[in-house]
Enzyme design. Structure first.
Site, PDB file in Angstrom:
ATOM      1  N   TYR A 153      34.963  31.335  43.591  1.00 24.77           N
ATOM      2  CA  TYR A 153      35.239  32.200  41.870  1.00 24.77           C
ATOM      3  C   TYR A 153      33.709  31.098  41.177  1.00 24.77           C
ATOM      4  O   TYR A 153      33.597  31.855  40.053  1.00 24.77           O
ATOM      5  CB  TYR A 153      37.059  31.302  41.672  1.00 24.77           C
ATOM      6  CG  TYR A 153      37.127  32.383  40.583  1.00 24.77           C
ATOM      7  CD1 TYR A 153      37.110  33.145  40.459  1.00 24.77           C
ATOM      8  CD2 TYR A 153      37.295  31.560  39.296  1.00 24.77           C
ATOM      9  CE1 TYR A 153      37.886  33.773  38.622  1.00 24.77           C
ATOM     10  CE2 TYR A 153      37.671  31.780  38.140  1.00 24.77           C
ATOM     11  CZ  TYR A 153      38.179  33.067  38.057  1.00 24.77           C
ATOM     12  OH  TYR A 153      38.775  33.057  35.975  1.00 24.77           O
ATOM     13  N   LYS A 157      31.459  32.635  39.215  1.00 27.37           N
ATOM     14  CA  LYS A 157      31.633  32.131  37.701  1.00 27.37           C
ATOM     15  C   LYS A 157      30.213  31.698  36.410  1.00 27.37           C
ATOM     16  O   LYS A 157      30.257  31.927  35.480  1.00 27.37           O
ATOM     17  CB  LYS A 157      32.720  31.641  36.873  1.00 27.37           C
ATOM     18  CG  LYS A 157      34.121  32.823  36.959  1.00 27.37           C
ATOM     19  CD  LYS A 157      34.449  34.338  36.380  1.00 27.37           C
ATOM     20  CE  LYS A 157      35.239  34.665  36.262  1.00 27.37           C
ATOM     21  NZ  LYS A 157      34.934  35.964  35.836  1.00 27.37           N
TER      22      LYS A 157
HETATM   23  P1  NAP Z   1      44.228  40.116  36.444  1.00 28.34           P
HETATM   24  O1  NAP Z   1      45.938  40.251  35.097  1.00 28.34           O
HETATM   25  O2  NAP Z   1      44.430  39.967  37.331  1.00 28.34           O
HETATM   26  O3  NAP Z   1      43.593  41.226  36.170  1.00 28.34           O
HETATM   27  C1  NAP Z   1      42.652  41.408  36.346  1.00 28.34           C
HETATM   28  C2  NAP Z   1      42.144  43.823  36.360  1.00 28.34           C
HETATM   29  O4  NAP Z   1      40.592  44.112  37.432  1.00 28.34           O
HETATM   30  C3  NAP Z   1      43.485  44.286  36.997  1.00 28.34           C
HETATM   31  O5  NAP Z   1      43.953  44.889  36.653  1.00 28.34           O
HETATM   32  C4  NAP Z   1      42.864  44.005  38.673  1.00 28.34           C
HETATM   33  O6  NAP Z   1      43.728  45.795  39.138  1.00 28.34           O
HETATM   34  C5  NAP Z   1      41.137  44.691  38.067  1.00 28.34           C
HETATM   35  N1  NAP Z   1      39.908  44.550  39.253  1.00 28.34           N
HETATM   36  C6  NAP Z   1      39.708  43.675  40.308  1.00 28.34           C
HETATM   37  N2  NAP Z   1      39.410  44.099  41.177  1.00 28.34           N
HETATM   38  C7  NAP Z   1      39.105  45.614  40.061  1.00 28.34           C
HETATM   39  C8  NAP Z   1      37.505  46.473  41.252  1.00 28.34           C
HETATM   40  N3  NAP Z   1      36.652  46.019  42.270  1.00 28.34           N
HETATM   41  N4  NAP Z   1      37.063  47.328  40.382  1.00 28.34           N
HETATM   42  C9  NAP Z   1      37.825  47.193  39.010  1.00 28.34           C
HETATM   43  N5  NAP Z   1      38.643  46.594  38.887  1.00 28.34           N
HETATM   44  C10 NAP Z   1      39.064  45.589  39.562  1.00 28.34           C
HETATM   45  O7  NAP Z   1      43.559  39.072  35.385  1.00 28.34           O
HETATM   46  P2  NAP Z   1      42.578  38.152  33.756  1.00 28.34           P
HETATM   47  O8  NAP Z   1      43.501  37.402  34.488  1.00 28.34           O
HETATM   48  O9  NAP Z   1      43.192  39.185  32.922  1.00 28.34           O
HETATM   49  O10 NAP Z   1      41.405  37.567  33.956  1.00 28.34           O
HETATM   50  C11 NAP Z   1      40.573  38.672  33.832  1.00 28.34           C
HETATM   51  C12 NAP Z   1      39.284  38.376  34.063  1.00 28.34           C
HETATM   52  O11 NAP Z   1      38.988  36.691  33.131  1.00 28.34           O
HETATM   53  C13 NAP Z   1      38.559  37.910  34.980  1.00 28.34           C
HETATM   54  O12 NAP Z   1      37.497  37.919  35.370  1.00 28.34           O
HETATM   55  C14 NAP Z   1      39.281  36.380  35.192  1.00 28.34           C
HETATM   56  O13 NAP Z   1      38.611  36.157  36.561  1.00 28.34           O
HETATM   57  C15 NAP Z   1      38.227  35.612  33.669  1.00 28.34           C
HETATM   58  N6  NAP Z   1      39.365  34.607  33.631  1.00 28.34           N
HETATM   59  C16 NAP Z   1      40.791  34.878  33.787  1.00 28.34           C
HETATM   60  C17 NAP Z   1      41.392  33.564  33.328  1.00 28.34           C
HETATM   61  C18 NAP Z   1      42.776  33.416  33.056  1.00 28.34           C
HETATM   62  O14 NAP Z   1      43.682  32.160  33.077  1.00 28.34           O
HETATM   63  N7  NAP Z   1      44.097  34.485  33.450  1.00 28.34           N
HETATM   64  C19 NAP Z   1      40.665  32.494  33.592  1.00 28.34           C
HETATM   65  C20 NAP Z   1      39.587  32.515  33.094  1.00 28.34           C
HETATM   66  C21 NAP Z   1      38.863  33.686  33.301  1.00 28.34           C
HETATM   67  P3  NAP Z   1      44.793  44.969  39.857  1.00 28.34           P
HETATM   68  O15 NAP Z   1      45.518  45.159  39.668  1.00 28.34           O
HETATM   69  O16 NAP Z   1      44.504  46.913  40.774  1.00 28.34           O
HETATM   70  O17 NAP Z   1      43.779  44.445  41.372  1.00 28.34           O
END
Ligand code: NAP
Length: 252
Positions: A153, A157
């Protein structure tokens, strides 16, 4: 060009940060292509936008698959209009220490974050170039500086930051900007899953994380959506190739 006619694609927008971004861009007056793996899941966000009087279409697509990404962009262009805003937000985690990390763990994370962002940007750029205007926002992370148990990851990133700066160099002459947002801890299903995996009760996990953040609170999807809104704004055309840490503090 009127902001109200612009079309944005937000990947991984069925829930979490992506859903927050899609809702915010719709409130900013953009029509939104809500893309996620399952169209039915994406429809929940699209329906929420429609309920507020916004315009949105749900599309099921896998961003890590070239044909699927291209078809999704084509469908959105046909049904909603040429997409000139792309937010690469779809993401997964497959955390493990190096000696336990499998090739599948590595490849899946690279496939969604890095390859997915590349495939979506490649498919969407032709519409932005044709319009002579565009905005690309990629979701990086504070993990880009390195994090125990996140070799895959963190590498993805960090890679996204280099990809973003390269897009800024290549596409600037078409008035297309490319920027990255590096969130810190944000309350979503992804962080809930991490708490569960390491066996810490959610409330305790959030409290501990908040205590370590300078502003003494954890992030919400709205915090990230606000930064996306800034980068997408017409008035942000001189801001490109930047990485904005949205983490309640200065570190990255
Ligand atoms: P999340 O709640 O897990 O949501 C991610 C979404 O992406 C889910 O709806 C998932 O679908 C979808 N997804 C996964 N693989 C995919 C694919 N191949 N094609 C299309 N859609 C896909 O994650 P989040 O926490 O909102 O994170 C969103 C972004 O922010 C990510 O890039 C993450 O790395 C980044 N981020 C998050 C945090 C944090 O603290 N949450 C911190 C830093 C960065 P499914 O539900 O069907 O799997």
């Amino acid at each position: 060009m009127s902001q109200s006619r612009r079309v944005a694609i937000v990947t991984g927008a069925a829930r979490g940060i992506g859903a927050g971004i899609a809702l915010r861009l719709a409130r900013d007056g953009l029509a939104v292509g809500v893309l996620d793996l399952e169209e039915s899941a994406a429809a929940v966000t699209a329906d929420a936008i429609a309920a507020e009087g916004g315009t949105a279409i749900a599309v099921g697509a896998d961003v890590s698959d070239a044909g699927s990404a291209q078809a999704a962009v084509g469908r959105l262009a046909a049904e909603l209009g040429a997409p000139t805003v792309l937010v690469n937000n779809a993401g997964i985690t497959r955390d493990n220490l190096l000696f336990r990390m499998t090739e599948t763990d590595w490849d899946s994370v690279m496939g969604v974050h890095l390859k997915g962002s590349f495939l979506m940007a490649r498919a969407a750029q032709e519409h932005m170039v044709a319009a002579g205007w565009g905005r690309i926002v990629n979701l990086s992370s504070t993990s880009a500086v390195g994090k125990r148990g996140q070799g895959n990851y963190a590498a993805a990133k960090a890679g996204l930051q280099g990809f973003t700066k390269t897009l800024a160099f290549e596409l600037g002459k078409f008035s297309i900007t490319a920027n990255a947002i590096a969130p810190g801890f944000v309350v979503t299903d992804m962080t809930r899953a991490t708490a569960e995996r390491i066996g810490v009760p959610w409330e305790q996990y959030v409290q501990e994380r908040a205590a370590a953040i300078p502003v003494q609170r954890v992030g919400l999807p709205e915090d990230i959506a606000n930064a996306v809104s800034f980068f997408v704004d017409d008035r942000s055309g001189f801001v490109s190739g930047q990485v904005l840490y949205v983490s309640g503090g200065p570190w990255g």
